[in-house]
Design an enzyme around this catalytic site. Structure first.
Site, short mmCIF file in Angstrom:
data_model
loop_
_atom_site.label_atom_id
_atom_site.label_comp_id
_atom_site.label_asym_id
_atom_site.label_seq_id
_atom_site.Cartn_x
_atom_site.Cartn_y
_atom_site.Cartn_z
N ASP A 176 0.86 -1.18 0.00
CA ASP A 176 0.00 0.00 0.00
C ASP A 176 0.90 1.24 0.00
O ASP A 176 2.12 1.12 0.09
CB ASP A 176 -1.00 -0.01 1.17
CG ASP A 176 -0.33 0.05 2.51
OD1 ASP A 176 0.66 0.81 2.65
OD2 ASP A 176 -0.77 -0.66 3.43
N ILE A 211 12.03 8.47 -13.24
CA ILE A 211 13.23 8.14 -14.02
C ILE A 211 13.83 9.38 -14.69
O ILE A 211 14.94 9.32 -15.20
CB ILE A 211 12.97 7.04 -15.08
CG1 ILE A 211 11.81 7.41 -16.00
CG2 ILE A 211 12.72 5.69 -14.40
CD1 ILE A 211 11.71 6.54 -17.25
N LEU A 214 11.07 -0.78 -17.50
CA LEU A 214 9.73 -0.76 -18.09
C LEU A 214 9.07 0.62 -18.01
O LEU A 214 8.16 0.91 -18.78
CB LEU A 214 8.82 -1.77 -17.37
CG LEU A 214 9.27 -3.24 -17.38
CD1 LEU A 214 8.43 -4.06 -16.40
CD2 LEU A 214 9.17 -3.83 -18.78
N SER A 221 9.46 -1.65 -28.45
CA SER A 221 8.15 -1.89 -29.05
C SER A 221 8.33 -2.07 -30.55
O SER A 221 9.43 -1.83 -31.08
CB SER A 221 7.27 -0.69 -28.71
OG SER A 221 6.49 -0.26 -29.77
N TYR A 266 6.41 8.39 -30.16
CA TYR A 266 6.67 7.22 -29.28
C TYR A 266 7.66 6.27 -29.95
O TYR A 266 8.60 5.78 -29.31
CB TYR A 266 5.34 6.52 -28.99
CG TYR A 266 5.44 5.21 -28.25
CD1 TYR A 266 5.79 5.18 -26.89
CD2 TYR A 266 5.17 4.00 -28.89
CE1 TYR A 266 5.86 3.96 -26.22
CE2 TYR A 266 5.24 2.79 -28.22
CZ TYR A 266 5.59 2.78 -26.88
OH TYR A 266 5.66 1.58 -26.20
N LYS A 317 11.39 5.40 -28.44
CA LYS A 317 11.81 4.02 -28.14
C LYS A 317 13.05 3.66 -28.98
O LYS A 317 13.94 2.96 -28.52
CB LYS A 317 10.67 3.03 -28.41
CG LYS A 317 9.56 3.08 -27.36
CD LYS A 317 10.03 2.48 -26.03
CE LYS A 317 8.95 2.46 -24.99
NZ LYS A 317 9.40 1.95 -23.68
N ASN A 335 1.85 -6.23 -29.24
CA ASN A 335 0.74 -5.64 -28.49
C ASN A 335 0.41 -6.58 -27.33
O ASN A 335 -0.17 -7.64 -27.54
CB ASN A 335 -0.43 -5.50 -29.48
CG ASN A 335 -1.42 -4.49 -29.03
OD1 ASN A 335 -1.86 -4.53 -27.88
ND2 ASN A 335 -1.81 -3.58 -29.90
N PHE A 347 -10.91 1.84 -34.22
CA PHE A 347 -10.44 3.02 -34.96
C PHE A 347 -10.18 2.62 -36.40
O PHE A 347 -9.52 1.61 -36.66
CB PHE A 347 -9.16 3.57 -34.32
CG PHE A 347 -9.39 4.10 -32.93
CD1 PHE A 347 -9.88 5.38 -32.74
CD2 PHE A 347 -9.13 3.30 -31.81
CE1 PHE A 347 -10.11 5.87 -31.46
CE2 PHE A 347 -9.36 3.78 -30.53
CZ PHE A 347 -9.85 5.07 -30.36
N GLY A 385 -0.65 8.61 -36.13
CA GLY A 385 0.54 7.93 -35.58
C GLY A 385 0.41 6.41 -35.60
O GLY A 385 1.40 5.71 -35.39
N1 LIG Z 1 1.59 -3.01 -22.90
C1 LIG Z 1 2.00 -3.10 -24.18
O1 LIG Z 1 1.26 -3.56 -25.06
C2 LIG Z 1 3.38 -2.68 -24.57
C3 LIG Z 1 3.80 -2.84 -25.92
C4 LIG Z 1 5.07 -2.44 -26.29
C5 LIG Z 1 5.93 -1.90 -25.34
N2 LIG Z 1 5.51 -1.74 -24.05
C6 LIG Z 1 6.43 -1.14 -23.10
O2 LIG Z 1 6.46 -1.93 -21.92
C7 LIG Z 1 6.67 -1.09 -20.78
C8 LIG Z 1 5.63 -1.36 -19.70
O3 LIG Z 1 4.34 -1.10 -20.23
P1 LIG Z 1 3.02 -1.37 -19.40
O4 LIG Z 1 2.00 -1.79 -20.38
O5 LIG Z 1 3.29 -2.21 -18.21
O6 LIG Z 1 2.66 0.13 -18.96
P2 LIG Z 1 2.00 0.70 -17.60
O7 LIG Z 1 1.57 2.10 -17.92
O8 LIG Z 1 1.00 -0.23 -17.06
O9 LIG Z 1 3.24 0.75 -16.62
C9 LIG Z 1 4.23 1.75 -16.69
C10 LIG Z 1 4.66 2.06 -15.28
O10 LIG Z 1 5.70 3.07 -15.35
C11 LIG Z 1 5.43 4.05 -14.35
N3 LIG Z 1 6.01 5.31 -14.85
C12 LIG Z 1 5.58 6.08 -15.86
N4 LIG Z 1 6.36 7.16 -16.00
C13 LIG Z 1 7.31 7.07 -15.04
C14 LIG Z 1 8.41 7.90 -14.67
N5 LIG Z 1 8.67 9.05 -15.31
N6 LIG Z 1 9.20 7.50 -13.64
C15 LIG Z 1 8.92 6.34 -12.98
N7 LIG Z 1 7.89 5.53 -13.27
C16 LIG Z 1 7.09 5.89 -14.30
C17 LIG Z 1 3.92 4.11 -14.23
O11 LIG Z 1 3.48 4.61 -12.97
C18 LIG Z 1 3.55 2.62 -14.41
O12 LIG Z 1 3.52 1.94 -13.17
C19 LIG Z 1 6.69 0.33 -21.31
O13 LIG Z 1 8.03 0.72 -21.52
C20 LIG Z 1 5.97 0.24 -22.64
O14 LIG Z 1 6.35 1.25 -23.54
C21 LIG Z 1 4.25 -2.11 -23.65
#
Ligand SMILES: NC(=O)c1ccc[n+]([C@@H]2O[C@H](COP(=O)([O-])OP(=O)(O)OC[C@H]3O[C@@H](n4cnc5c(N)ncnc54)[C@H](O)[C@@H]3O)[C@@H](O)[C@H]2O)c1
Length: 331
Positions: free
Chosen positions: A49, A75, A94, A138, A161, A165, A190, A219, A291
Site C-alpha cells: 500500500d 526516471i 519498463l 516496441s 513514441y 523508443k 501488443n 479506430f 501515428g
Molecule cells: N503493454 C503493451 O502492449 C506494450 C507494448 C510495447 C511496449 N511496451 C512497453 O512496456 C513497458 C511497460 O508497459 P506497461 O503496459 O506495463 O505500462 P503501464 O503504464 O501499465 O506501466 C508503466 C509504469 O511506469 C510508471 N512510470 C511512468 N512514467 C514514469 C516515470 N517518469 N518514472 C517512474 N515511473 C514511471 C507508471 O506509474 C507505471 O507503473 C513500457 O516501456 C511500454 O512502452 C508495452
C-alpha cells in the site's frame, strides 16, 4: 539466478506487476526493488500500500534484502535512478510513456520520459556497476515498413513514441559497445493479459466495454493489423533476456509472429465472450488515429534462436484468460 537482485522500473504497472509476481513465485526470497513514480501504476498491484513507498535514497540506505521494496521516484531524476540502481544485478526498465496518442499530444513529455529517462537509467547502471539491463521497446521504432518486422530492418518510426523508443534502443546499443553493459532491447508486440484494467490498448478496451455493456470501439476500418502477445509469454522472454549469456547490445522482436486484423481480433473476442455467457453489444467505429501504423507483425526467429524463446499461448486462450480476469475484477 538465485540470489539475484532485481531492479524493476515501472514495476507497479501492467507488465511490471506481473513480472514481480512471477519473480516471487519462482523464489519467495528474491530481492526486488521497484522504481515507479506511481503516475499510472499503484502499489496495490504488487501487494503493497502507499505507506510502503519510500524515497529511492531511503530504499538504497536500507540495502538489499529479500522481498519487495518500493522506491517512489521519477526516471527523469538522475539522482533517484542512481540511488535505486546501486548494487543491482539486473535492471528491467519498463517505466515509460507507453502510448502513441500521448506522444502525439506531447512529444517533449514523451522524449523526456523515454529518452532522457532511459539514459538516466543506463548512466545509473554504469555508475552502479550493474551488468545487465533489459529495456522494454516496441514495434513502433520500425514504423511504416512492410512486415514481418525483423531486427535488421532500417527503422522508420511514424509516431514520436516510436522515435523515443528507437532512441532508447540506440543508447542501449552504445552502452553495450562503449561501456560493456549487457543491454538487451525487447521489442514487444501488443501485450494483453490479466492486470491490464488500466490500459487503453485494444484488448483491454474490448474487455472493459463488454463488462460495462458498452459497444467496443474500433479506430479506422479495422483492417489494420497487430501482433498480439500474451503476458505470460512475454514474461518468459523477459527472463530469457535477463539470463541468457552473450546477448549484450542485441535487439529482439518479442511477439506471436501472427498478423491479426483488429476486425479478426473482434471476432475471436466475441466468440470467447459468448462462450462465457456475455455479449459484445455493438461496434462503435471511429476515425483512424494519428501515428498508428497500418500493418504490424514480427518475425521472431532471432528470439527463438538466441533466447530459446517461443510464445506458447494461442490468441483464443489468451483472450479467455484476460476476459476472465476482467470479469473477476469487475466492481
Ligand atoms: N503493454 C503493451 O502492449 C506494450 C507494448 C510495447 C511496449 N511496451 C512497453 O512496456 C513497458 C511497460 O508497459 P506497461 O503496459 O506495463 O505500462 P503501464 O503504464 O501499465 O506501466 C508503466 C509504469 O511506469 C510508471 N512510470 C511512468 N512514467 C514514469 C516515470 N517518469 N518514472 C517512474 N515511473 C514511471 C507508471 O506509474 C507505471 O507503473 C513500457 O516501456 C511500454 O512502452 C508495452
Amino acid at each position: 539466478m538465485d540470489g539475484c537482485r532485481w531492479l524493476v522500473t515501472g514495476g507497479c504497472g501492467f507488465i511490471g506487476a506481473a513480472l514481480i509476481g512471477e519473480l516471487l513465485r519462482r523464489d519467495p526470497d528474491v530481492c526486488v526493488r521497484v522504481l515507479d513514480d506511481l503516475s499510472v501504476g499503484k502499489p496495490g498491484a504488487i501487494g503493497l500500500d502507499g505507506s510502503d513507498a519510500a524515497t529511492p535514497e531511503d530504499v538504497a540506505s536500507g540495502g538489499w534484502a529479500p522481498g519487495i521494496r518500493l522506491a517512489r521516484g521519477d526516471i527523469r531524476d538522475a539522482a533517484a535512478c542512481r540511488a535505486a540502481c546501486e548494487g543491482a544485478d539486473v535492471i528491467v526498465h519498463l517505466a515509460a510513456n507507453t502510448g502513441v496518442a500521448p506522444s502525439v499530444a506531447d512529444p517533449m513529455m514523451d522524449c523526456l520520459t523515454n529518452v532522457v529517462g532511459t539514459l538516466n537509467m543506463l548512466e545509473a547502471a554504469r555508475s552502479g556497476g550493474v551488468p545487465r539491463f533489459v529495456m522494454a521497446s516496441s514495434g513502433a521504432p520500425a514504423g511504416e515498413v512492410t512486415p514481418p518486422i525483423h531486427e535488421e530492418m532500417a527503422p522508420r518510426p511514424v509516431s514520436p513514441y516510436g522515435a523515443s523508443k528507437l532512441a532508447g534502443e540506440g543508447y542501449c546499443s552504445a552502452y553495450a559497445r562503449t561501456f560493456g553493459i549487457d543491454t538487451v532491447a525487447l521489442r514487444f508486440g501488443n501485450v494483453y493479459g490479466p492486470g491490464s484494467g488500466h490500459k487503453t490498448s485494444v484488448v483491454a478496451q474490448f474487455c472493459g466495454a463488454v463488462i460495462e455493456g458498452r459497444p467496443v470501439r474500433i479506430f479506422g476500418a479495422g483492417t489494420q493489423t497487430r501482433d498480439f502477445i500474451y503476458l505470460g509469454d512475454l514474461l518468459d522472454a523477459l527472463f530469457a533476456a535477463a539470463e541468457t549469456p552473450d546477448i549484450g547490445g542485441e535487439i529482439f522482436q518479442i511477439a506471436s509472429a501472427k498478423e491479426t486484423t483488429v476486425n479478426e481480433l473482434a471476432d475471436a473476442f466475441a466468440a470467447v465472450v459468448e462462450s462465457r455467457g456475455h455479449a459484445v453489444v455493438g461496434i462503435e467505429r471511429e476515425p483512424p488515429r494519428q501515428g498508428d501504423v497500418l500493418r504490424n507483425f514480427s518475425d521472431t526467429r532471432k528470439a527463438r534462436e538466441r533466447l530459446g524463446w517461443t510464445p506458447r499461448t494461442s490468441l483464443e486462450d489468451g483472450l479467455a484468460r484476460t476476459f476472465d480476469w476482467f470479469v473477476a475484477h469487475a466492481d
